[in-house]
Design a protein around this motif. Structure first.
Motif, PDB file in Angstrom:
ATOM      1  N   ARG A 102       0.048   6.440  17.562  1.00 54.20           N
ATOM      2  CA  ARG A 102       0.736   5.216  17.152  1.00 54.20           C
ATOM      3  C   ARG A 102       0.096   4.681  15.880  1.00 54.20           C
ATOM      4  O   ARG A 102      -1.040   5.003  15.552  1.00 54.20           O
ATOM      5  CB  ARG A 102       0.619   4.132  18.222  1.00 54.20           C
ATOM      6  CG  ARG A 102       1.400   4.342  19.484  1.00 54.20           C
ATOM      7  CD  ARG A 102       1.285   3.084  20.337  1.00 54.20           C
ATOM      8  NE  ARG A 102       1.781   3.258  21.691  1.00 54.20           N
ATOM      9  CZ  ARG A 102       1.657   2.341  22.645  1.00 54.20           C
ATOM     10  NH1 ARG A 102       1.032   1.199  22.388  1.00 54.20           N
ATOM     11  NH2 ARG A 102       2.137   2.565  23.853  1.00 54.20           N
ATOM     12  N   ALA A 103       0.838   3.837  15.190  1.00 56.08           N
ATOM     13  CA  ALA A 103       0.245   3.061  14.107  1.00 56.08           C
ATOM     14  C   ALA A 103      -0.678   2.014  14.729  1.00 56.08           C
ATOM     15  O   ALA A 103      -0.381   1.442  15.781  1.00 56.08           O
ATOM     16  CB  ALA A 103       1.329   2.375  13.282  1.00 56.08           C
ATOM     17  N   THR A 106       0.840  -1.187   0.000  1.00 54.22           N
ATOM     18  CA  THR A 106       0.000   0.000   0.000  1.00 54.22           C
ATOM     19  C   THR A 106       0.885   1.251   0.000  1.00 54.22           C
ATOM     20  O   THR A 106       2.095   1.162   0.225  1.00 54.22           O
ATOM     21  CB  THR A 106      -0.908   0.024   1.243  1.00 54.22           C
ATOM     22  OG1 THR A 106      -0.179   0.568   2.350  1.00 54.22           O
ATOM     23  CG2 THR A 106      -1.432  -1.364   1.594  1.00 54.22           C
ATOM     24  N   PRO A 107       0.297   2.422  -0.224  1.00 52.85           N
ATOM     25  CA  PRO A 107       1.088   3.649  -0.157  1.00 52.85           C
ATOM     26  C   PRO A 107       1.665   3.926   1.227  1.00 52.85           C
ATOM     27  O   PRO A 107       2.522   4.811   1.373  1.00 52.85           O
ATOM     28  CB  PRO A 107       0.081   4.737  -0.550  1.00 52.85           C
ATOM     29  CG  PRO A 107      -0.952   4.038  -1.348  1.00 52.85           C
ATOM     30  CD  PRO A 107      -1.070   2.689  -0.723  1.00 52.85           C
ATOM     31  N   LEU A 120       1.724  12.191   3.935  1.00 52.05           N
ATOM     32  CA  LEU A 120       0.588  12.362   4.837  1.00 52.05           C
ATOM     33  C   LEU A 120       0.790  11.550   6.107  1.00 52.05           C
ATOM     34  O   LEU A 120       0.532  12.040   7.224  1.00 52.05           O
ATOM     35  CB  LEU A 120      -0.704  11.934   4.139  1.00 52.05           C
ATOM     36  CG  LEU A 120      -1.967  11.952   4.996  1.00 52.05           C
ATOM     37  CD1 LEU A 120      -2.210  13.337   5.597  1.00 52.05           C
ATOM     38  CD2 LEU A 120      -3.178  11.499   4.194  1.00 52.05           C
ATOM     39  N   TRP A 121       1.230  10.312   5.978  1.00 50.30           N
ATOM     40  CA  TRP A 121       1.515   9.456   7.142  1.00 50.30           C
ATOM     41  C   TRP A 121       2.479  10.162   8.086  1.00 50.30           C
ATOM     42  O   TRP A 121       2.229  10.276   9.298  1.00 50.30           O
ATOM     43  CB  TRP A 121       2.086   8.134   6.662  1.00 50.30           C
ATOM     44  CG  TRP A 121       2.510   7.165   7.710  1.00 50.30           C
ATOM     45  CD1 TRP A 121       3.689   7.172   8.427  1.00 50.30           C
ATOM     46  CD2 TRP A 121       1.784   6.022   8.183  1.00 50.30           C
ATOM     47  NE1 TRP A 121       3.736   6.118   9.302  1.00 50.30           N
ATOM     48  CE2 TRP A 121       2.580   5.391   9.170  1.00 50.30           C
ATOM     49  CE3 TRP A 121       0.554   5.464   7.869  1.00 50.30           C
ATOM     50  CZ2 TRP A 121       2.179   4.236   9.838  1.00 50.30           C
ATOM     51  CZ3 TRP A 121       0.142   4.308   8.531  1.00 50.30           C
ATOM     52  CH2 TRP A 121       0.950   3.710   9.511  1.00 50.30           C
ATOM     53  N   ASN A 122       3.579  10.675   7.539  1.00 54.50           N
ATOM     54  CA  ASN A 122       4.602  11.335   8.365  1.00 54.50           C
ATOM     55  C   ASN A 122       4.062  12.610   9.009  1.00 54.50           C
ATOM     56  O   ASN A 122       4.389  12.919  10.163  1.00 54.50           O
ATOM     57  CB  ASN A 122       5.833  11.639   7.519  1.00 54.50           C
ATOM     58  CG  ASN A 122       6.577  10.381   7.104  1.00 54.50           C
ATOM     59  OD1 ASN A 122       6.545   9.362   7.798  1.00 54.50           O
ATOM     60  ND2 ASN A 122       7.245  10.433   5.962  1.00 54.50           N
ATOM     61  N   GLY A 128       5.634   3.044   6.176  1.00 52.27           N
ATOM     62  CA  GLY A 128       5.363   3.547   7.520  1.00 52.27           C
ATOM     63  C   GLY A 128       4.923   2.449   8.461  1.00 52.27           C
ATOM     64  O   GLY A 128       5.316   2.416   9.635  1.00 52.27           O
ATOM     65  N   VAL A 129       4.111   1.543   7.974  1.00 51.33           N
ATOM     66  CA  VAL A 129       3.637   0.413   8.774  1.00 51.33           C
ATOM     67  C   VAL A 129       4.815  -0.447   9.224  1.00 51.33           C
ATOM     68  O   VAL A 129       4.904  -0.859  10.394  1.00 51.33           O
ATOM     69  CB  VAL A 129       2.621  -0.415   7.955  1.00 51.33           C
ATOM     70  CG1 VAL A 129       2.378  -1.772   8.599  1.00 51.33           C
ATOM     71  CG2 VAL A 129       1.314   0.343   7.810  1.00 51.33           C
ATOM     72  N   GLU A 130       5.732  -0.723   8.306  1.00 56.13           N
ATOM     73  CA  GLU A 130       6.888  -1.552   8.645  1.00 56.13           C
ATOM     74  C   GLU A 130       7.817  -0.839   9.627  1.00 56.13           C
ATOM     75  O   GLU A 130       8.335  -1.456  10.570  1.00 56.13           O
ATOM     76  CB  GLU A 130       7.625  -1.937   7.371  1.00 56.13           C
ATOM     77  CG  GLU A 130       6.823  -2.908   6.505  1.00 56.13           C
ATOM     78  CD  GLU A 130       7.339  -3.018   5.083  1.00 56.13           C
ATOM     79  OE1 GLU A 130       8.348  -2.339   4.763  1.00 56.13           O
ATOM     80  OE2 GLU A 130       6.731  -3.763   4.290  1.00 56.13           O
ATOM     81  N   ALA A 131       8.014   0.456   9.420  1.00 52.62           N
ATOM     82  CA  ALA A 131       8.854   1.222  10.345  1.00 52.62           C
ATOM     83  C   ALA A 131       8.243   1.272  11.740  1.00 52.62           C
ATOM     84  O   ALA A 131       8.978   1.374  12.738  1.00 52.62           O
ATOM     85  CB  ALA A 131       9.070   2.636   9.809  1.00 52.62           C
TER      86      ALA A 131
END
Length: 367
Positions: A228-229, A13-14, A214-216, A18-21
């Motif tokens: 948090r994620a 996904t886009p 956007l995530w950041n 971020g999810v992995e980090a």
């Protein structure tokens, strides 16, 4: 559990970087994409979701775009819910059914304009059904999957976080409504919705290139909010009675069996392909229906298959989702139960992998 092997068929996904980090520990496969299922632990994620704010990669909620002069007609053909009063700017929860009245999906529809909709789908290849209906009836409409990836912001501090990134006006978006907001020069459709009962938003991110910026930005703005994620949480969704298509209901179930009769205006939903079948169901009533069930005793094992619900030596239903609830001190569960035993207070036995457990049908879900 074995590893999930990466391939082009299993799309990232886009927001995957971020999810992995953030230290994702588990995934499931949903609409041929990765969906995170756990970060710290299911229990820790649950507590944090209820107390703070989380950012969810729910890009797997793929969109089906329906656009053109016959868009409204096609949308009504898909669902027994009456869409005549739906206005641009609204979101509707829809049971989508086949010609027998069986559930094909339970998406959220987003009406962008009079001739343009997004259907934010649960886990099934609904795109092919919608394309087939459009082609078979020779409708003047375009049906496709746009490059749109939802990002969820859920939890009691969601409004504060969103206001920091998108401005105070985002707080005014009403439940199941959406507005247009700017992020780095890009227009974002933002709805007050989401797969939790804690409150929050879903951001419909058009274009994968803007995903990580956007995530950041959300994480930078929410440092002091404890952001948090996160991901849809098994415990919290069962407490709130949020159904999972493919788990709690399938094509074998009608909307009435899934407890979604209130979303069916079958008498006036002219054109719905399953209307005739559902008229019979509405008249006769379902013989089984979704019910909340408390399973007594210690925490149950994960529910990865149906567990029989038994009374007087006979199977009277099945549990399809279950988990231990720390806040309510019991195992919360969703089950499909026959009408003979679906009344609140009815004592039954659930056959779990660890053996039979006493259980009680509940009046309402917990939250």
């Amino acid at each position: 559990m074995a590893l999930i092997s990466a391939s082009r068929r299993l799309r990232r996904t886009p927001f995957s970087d971020g999810v992995e980090a953030a230290g994702v520990k588990g995934y499931t496969v949903y609409n041929h994409m990765l969906l995170p299922t756990v970060f710290a632990s299911v229990q820790e994620d649950y507590r944090h979701l209820k107390d703070h704010v989380q950012v969810w990669d729910v890009a797997c909620e793929r969109q089906i775009e329906v656009r053109g002069p016959d868009a409204a007609r096609l949308m009504q053909m898909l669902t027994p819910r009456d869409l005549r009063g739906m206005l641009a700017g609204q979101c509707y929860y829809l049971p989508i059914v086949d010609e027998t009245g069986g559930m094909l999906n339970d998406p959220v529809a987003v009406k962008l304009s009079e001739d343009r909709y997004w259907i934010s789908i649960a886990d099934s290849d609904l795109l092919f059904w919608v394309k087939g209906i459009a082609y078979g009836y020779r409708l003047d409409v375009l049906v496709d999957e746009p490059d749109v990836s939802p990002l969820g912001v859920q939890g009691p501090k969601a409004d504060d976080l969103m206001a920091r990134v998108f401005g105070e006006a985002v707080r005014k978006v009403k439940f199941f409504r959406f507005g247009h907001f700017d992020f780095q020069g890009r227009d974002m459709v933002i709805a007050r919705s989401g797969y939790s009962k804690q409150g929050g938003f879903e951001i419909y991110v058009e274009g994968g290139d803007i995903g990580m910026p956007l995530w950041n930005a959300l994480f930078e703005a929410g440092r002091d909010l404890g952001v948090r994620a996160g991901c849809p949480n098994l415990i919290e969704r069962i407490e709130g009675g949020l159904l999972s298509y493919g788990n709690d209901m399938t094509r074998d179930n009608t909307p009435h069996e899934a407890g979604l009769g209130r979303f069916c205006s079958t008498q006036v939903a002219i054109g719905c392909v399953g209307r005739d079948a559902l008229l019979r169901v509405a008249k006769e009533g379902p013989v089984k229906q979704i019910r909340p069930i408390a399973i007594h005793g210690d925490a149950v094992a994960p529910c990865d298959r149906s567990w029989p619900v038994v009374a007087d030596g006979k199977t009277v239903g099945q549990v399809t989702s279950a988990a231990w609830s720390p806040d309510f001190g019991t195992n919360v569960a969703i089950g499909m139960v026959k009408m003979t035993h679906w009344d609140a207070g009815t004592e039954v036995v659930v056959t779990t992998p660890d053996g039979p457990r006493r259980a009680t049908v509940q009046e309402n879900f917990w939250i």
